[in-house]
Design an enzyme around this catalytic site. Sequence first.
Site, PDB file in Angstrom:
ATOM      1  N   SER A 152       0.852  -1.182   0.000  1.00 44.62           N
ATOM      2  CA  SER A 152       0.000   0.000   0.000  1.00 44.62           C
ATOM      3  C   SER A 152       0.890   1.234   0.000  1.00 44.62           C
ATOM      4  O   SER A 152       2.031   1.185   0.456  1.00 44.62           O
ATOM      5  CB  SER A 152      -0.904   0.026   1.238  1.00 44.62           C
ATOM      6  OG  SER A 152      -1.610   1.248   1.295  1.00 44.62           O
ATOM      7  N   HIS A 153       0.348   2.312  -0.490  1.00 40.73           N
ATOM      8  CA  HIS A 153       1.068   3.579  -0.444  1.00 40.73           C
ATOM      9  C   HIS A 153       1.187   4.107   0.983  1.00 40.73           C
ATOM     10  O   HIS A 153       1.980   4.994   1.252  1.00 40.73           O
ATOM     11  CB  HIS A 153       0.384   4.608  -1.343  1.00 40.73           C
ATOM     12  CG  HIS A 153       0.670   4.387  -2.793  1.00 40.73           C
ATOM     13  ND1 HIS A 153       0.196   3.304  -3.498  1.00 40.73           N
ATOM     14  CD2 HIS A 153       1.413   5.114  -3.657  1.00 40.73           C
ATOM     15  CE1 HIS A 153       0.626   3.372  -4.740  1.00 40.73           C
ATOM     16  NE2 HIS A 153       1.366   4.472  -4.865  1.00 40.73           N
ATOM     17  N   SER A 154       0.397   3.564   1.871  1.00 43.87           N
ATOM     18  CA  SER A 154       0.411   3.961   3.279  1.00 43.87           C
ATOM     19  C   SER A 154       0.851   2.774   4.132  1.00 43.87           C
ATOM     20  O   SER A 154       0.246   1.696   4.063  1.00 43.87           O
ATOM     21  CB  SER A 154      -0.991   4.412   3.699  1.00 43.87           C
ATOM     22  OG  SER A 154      -1.095   4.468   5.101  1.00 43.87           O
ATOM     23  N   ASP A 158      -2.580  -1.732  -3.644  1.00 42.03           N
ATOM     24  CA  ASP A 158      -3.695  -0.781  -3.582  1.00 42.03           C
ATOM     25  C   ASP A 158      -3.901   0.037  -4.852  1.00 42.03           C
ATOM     26  O   ASP A 158      -5.032   0.267  -5.253  1.00 42.03           O
ATOM     27  CB  ASP A 158      -3.587   0.135  -2.354  1.00 42.03           C
ATOM     28  CG  ASP A 158      -2.342   1.014  -2.332  1.00 42.03           C
ATOM     29  OD1 ASP A 158      -1.485   0.923  -3.243  1.00 42.03           O
ATOM     30  OD2 ASP A 158      -2.205   1.802  -1.377  1.00 42.03           O
TER      31      ASP A 158
END
Length: 129
Positions: A8-10, A66
């Site tokens: 995920s980017h987070s 994601d």
Amino acid sequence: MVGIVIISHSSKVAEGVKELALQMADNVPIVAAGGTSDNGLGTDIEKIILAINKVYSEDGVAILFDLGSAYMNAQMAIETLSDEMQKNVVIIDAALVEGAIVVAVESSIGKDLTEIQEAVKGLCLHKMP
């Protein structure tokens, strides 16, 4: 048992998805590879490579992601692996949370990569090649 990498980017999202998946299948090797190396938003190929290596077995690794750029970074990470490892690593195009849970449950009951990919077909979102 098939291992799982959550991209995920987070980092918080990746860790949260990992936590949810482990609630359903706590014996499956899962690694979160979220965020950049400096804890920012984005993805990091080195984190992805390390995550793959951490959960890798001959049973294989399923990667969930994601957004499209996470998919591209997963592809690049796979390209750095040996030919033998590459054959056992797949990117699953599915809704991240739902896909991670389905993959974790299917892995926990001994399904192989092909069976896992079949199980998540209805959850596809991105339509990646």
